[in-house]
Design a protein around this motif. Structure first.
Motif, mmCIF file in Angstrom:
data_model
loop_
_atom_site.group_PDB
_atom_site.id
_atom_site.type_symbol
_atom_site.label_atom_id
_atom_site.label_comp_id
_atom_site.label_asym_id
_atom_site.label_seq_id
_atom_site.Cartn_x
_atom_site.Cartn_y
_atom_site.Cartn_z
ATOM 1 N N THR A 215 0.991 -1.443 0.194
ATOM 2 C CA THR A 215 -0.095 -0.091 -0.111
ATOM 3 C C THR A 215 0.967 1.574 -0.334
ATOM 4 O OG1 THR A 215 -2.029 -0.997 1.225
ATOM 5 C CG2 THR A 215 -1.651 1.068 1.573
ATOM 6 N N ASN A 216 1.807 1.097 0.350
ATOM 7 C CA ASN A 216 3.849 1.781 0.178
ATOM 8 C C ASN A 216 3.171 3.075 1.256
ATOM 9 O OD1 ASN A 216 4.257 1.897 -2.986
ATOM 10 N ND2 ASN A 216 2.295 2.886 -3.567
ATOM 11 N N PHE A 217 2.779 2.219 2.030
ATOM 12 C CA PHE A 217 2.697 3.331 3.387
ATOM 13 C C PHE A 217 3.748 3.087 4.099
ATOM 14 C CE2 PHE A 217 -0.620 -0.008 5.077
ATOM 15 C CZ PHE A 217 -1.613 0.400 5.686
ATOM 16 N N GLY A 218 5.356 3.035 3.771
ATOM 17 C CA GLY A 218 6.884 2.996 3.506
ATOM 18 C C GLY A 218 7.308 2.892 5.143
ATOM 19 N N GLU A 219 6.327 1.692 6.292
ATOM 20 C CA GLU A 219 7.094 1.439 6.920
ATOM 21 C C GLU A 219 8.312 0.292 6.655
ATOM 22 O OE1 GLU A 219 5.869 2.709 10.531
ATOM 23 O OE2 GLU A 219 3.897 2.870 9.820
ATOM 24 N N SER B 110 4.559 5.658 8.084
ATOM 25 C CA SER B 110 3.219 5.975 7.418
ATOM 26 C C SER B 110 2.546 7.269 8.168
ATOM 27 C CB SER B 110 2.585 4.581 7.397
ATOM 28 O OG SER B 110 2.284 4.201 8.902
ATOM 29 N N SER B 114 -2.447 7.606 4.774
ATOM 30 C CA SER B 114 -1.620 6.093 3.981
ATOM 31 C C SER B 114 -2.412 5.351 5.255
ATOM 32 C CB SER B 114 -1.157 5.564 4.293
ATOM 33 O OG SER B 114 -0.045 5.713 5.247
ATOM 34 N N ARG B 115 -2.846 5.377 6.316
ATOM 35 C CA ARG B 115 -4.343 4.935 7.535
ATOM 36 C C ARG B 115 -5.418 4.798 7.512
ATOM 37 N NH1 ARG B 115 -1.344 6.535 11.814
ATOM 38 N NH2 ARG B 115 0.752 7.592 11.160
ATOM 39 N N LEU B 117 -7.025 5.208 5.036
ATOM 40 C CA LEU B 117 -7.401 5.292 3.861
ATOM 41 C C LEU B 117 -8.599 3.956 2.769
ATOM 42 C CD1 LEU B 117 -6.015 6.544 1.128
ATOM 43 C CD2 LEU B 117 -4.964 4.028 0.452
ATOM 44 N N ARG B 118 -8.554 2.677 3.390
ATOM 45 C CA ARG B 118 -9.666 2.034 3.754
ATOM 46 C C ARG B 118 -11.162 2.391 4.004
ATOM 47 N NH1 ARG B 118 -4.989 -2.916 4.781
ATOM 48 N NH2 ARG B 118 -4.044 -2.792 2.817
#
Ligand code: HEM
Ligand code: FES
Lengths: 251, 227
Positions: A215-219, B110, B114-115, B117-118
């Motif tokens: 998801t391209n979170f980058g973690e 993140s 992004s977190r 998004l869903r």
């Protein structure tokens, strides 16, 4: 130093695990994190308890064996560092530390903190190689390669396959690992003939191993002890798309 | 044999969409279509500030060619369906990929966008359905007129609950675009150090611009600054 450790104990792949608390009194700030666990294990053995199983080999940050989640961060709080290179001087006296194994369906727990990372090996087997004719060793400098390409390939090749990227990813995705392996070959002339098939085959294996998607979170990149950048993921995406659009078979 | 590729017993479309990367690329490509649409939609709707004649003329213009209208509608519908299907499928795969949770899991890198998004995606899906029934078909609108776009929106946002739902959806849209636009570059293979600052900035400006643009329209009508 005195520490309180909450460590995941699990007798085997199918056993239910649980956290067990340990108090350690004789920790020196000069010890590495693994040495601290060694000392704890000695104490456990002297008491007749079963020592805590954890993976380790080189203890110099290059083999990728050591792997554990420390307070919710793969390899612990120090950036760009494997557990074996983490030292106890980064902790305060009296600290509580939570230690658990990598958690992913693709990484089943073998015992305590040891997980089976064979899935990563199978991704390599699926395409993380170049085919060369055996026989005389070729002239080392026979193929000219630009310095910038060498540098970028070497950056990607730093991946030690520890699995921290999977451990850190909210999707338990192995994209950073797979992409690093595809990139370090794909940037070099020797990696070109198999580049498209490599992308398709490695990705297919990655999916088969039940890792999640990216998801391209980058973690992952943040957790990577070798600082592999997200750029490699974009490269693998591009290789995969190209392979699908241009290859006549396989893709 | 090692080094050789086994023939794939499926068509390439199935193989492509069957992979996590293929699904993600479909999501990014359909996302780009939807981003293009919402940007144009937001700009067009700003005509509400030019009065009833301007907005209604714009509404007529959009419907002037039935053929083009339906091509656009079908494209957008297909984009939403594919986008939502790939999102749902990848979300499910991700949940299955980590059956046991960490006792402690720190978030390091993140972004909030992004977190969310869903969750935001679900809000957007609900919004899209409501919005179509509300201002396209008029099914859930109290006094819908097929020709008076201006009148329709004035009535629409005189109801506080509707206004709040639209604002929440626009917040979700802003967050969605903030990660989505940045991420789509990555998914489509466009990540070069030279691009990095540009795509972060582009995503932020577009997310704030689109989300704020729509919200201003809704707020201006709700507080009777327009009409
Ligand atoms: C139907 C409602 C929607 C749902 C359920 C939804 C859901 C999602 C989800 C879950 C993701 C990320 C999935 C992942 O990477 O794991 C995503 C990405 C994205 N969405 Fe949506 N979304 C919706 C509507 C929209 C709209 C209206 C737009 C544009 C205005 C949009 C643009 C994007 C973009 C550009 C991405 C990034 C793709 C990438 O990461 O490469 N989405 N969406
Ligand atoms: S033991 Fe080899 S990297 Fe830590």
């Amino acid at each position: 130093m005195k520490l309180r450790l909450k460590i995941w104990r699990q007798q085997g792949p199918h056993a239910a695990g649980e956290f067990v608390s340990y108090e350690t009194a004789d920790v020196s700030p000069d010890m590495s994190f693994l040495e601290m666990l060694d000392v704890l294990n000695e104490t456990l053995q002297l008491r007749g308890d079963v020592p805590i199983a954890f993976d380790h080999d080189c203890r110099e940050g290059i083999c990728g064996s050591c792997a554990m989640m420390i307070d919710g961060v793969p390899h612990g709080p120090q950036k760009s560092t494997t557990v074996c290179q983490l030292h106890m001087r980064h902790y305060r006296d009296g600290a509580t530390i939570v230690i658990e194994p990598w958690r992913a369906k693709a990484f089943p727990v073998i015992r305590d903190l040891v997980v089976d990372r064979g899935a990563l090996d199978r991704i390599i087997q699926a395409g993380g190689y170049i085919s060369v004719a055996t026989g005389n060793a070729p002239e080392a400098n026979g193929i000219p390669i630009g310095k910038d390409m060498v540098d970028r390939a070497m950056d990607a090749a730093q991946c030690i396959g520890c699995g921290a990227c999977v451990a850190a990813c909210p999707n338990a995705s192995a994209m950073l690992f797979t992409a690093a392996k595809a990139t370090h070959l794909g940037l070099l002339p020797q990696g070109q003939p198999e580049r498209s098939h490599r992308a398709v085959n490695m990705v297919r294996q990655m999916d088969l191993e039940t890792f999640g998607g990216c998801t391209n979170f980058g973690e992952c990149s943040e957790a990577c002890p070798k600082d592999i950048g997200l750029e490699v993921i974009a490269r693998l995406n591009a290789d995969f798309l190209q392979a699908t659009l241009k290859e006549r078979e396989g893709a | 044999m090692r080094g050789e590729v086994a023939a794939v017993p499926r068509g390439w479309v199935v193989a492509f969409y069957g992979s996590t990367i293929g699904k993600k690329i479909v999501m990014a490509a359909t996302g780009v279509i939807l981003v293009g649409f919402v940007t144009g939609h937001a700009l067009g709707n700003l005509l509400v500030f030019s009065g009833p004649a301007a907005l209604n003329r714009y509404g007529e213009l959009l419907k002037s060619s039935v053929v083009i209208l339906w091509i656009v509608r079908v494209t957008l519908l297909a984009a939403v369906v594919l986008h939502a299907h790939s999102a749902l499928s990848l979300t499910r795969l991700a949940q299955q990929a980590r059956p046991s949770r960490y006792a402690k899991h720190a978030t390091q890198a993140s972004t909030f966008s992004s977190r969310t998004l869903r969750v935001g995606g679900v809000v957007l899906l609900a919004f899209i359905i409501f919005h179509l029934l509300h201002l396209t078909t008029g099914t859930v609108h109290p006094a819908f007129s097929p020709t008076d776009v201006y009148g329709n929106v004035l009535v629409a946002f005189s109801i506080p609950a509707v206004t709040v739902f639209y604002l929440v959806a626009m917040l979700a849209l802003g967050l969605h675009l903030h990660h989505g636009i940045w991420s789509a570059f990555q998914t489509l293979g466009l990540n070069h150090p030279h691009l990095e600052r540009f795509r972060r900035a582009l995503a932020t400006v577009m997310a704030v611009g689109v989300s704020l643009g729509f919200s201003l329209i809704v707020l201006a009508i709700a507080f009777q600054l327009v009409g």
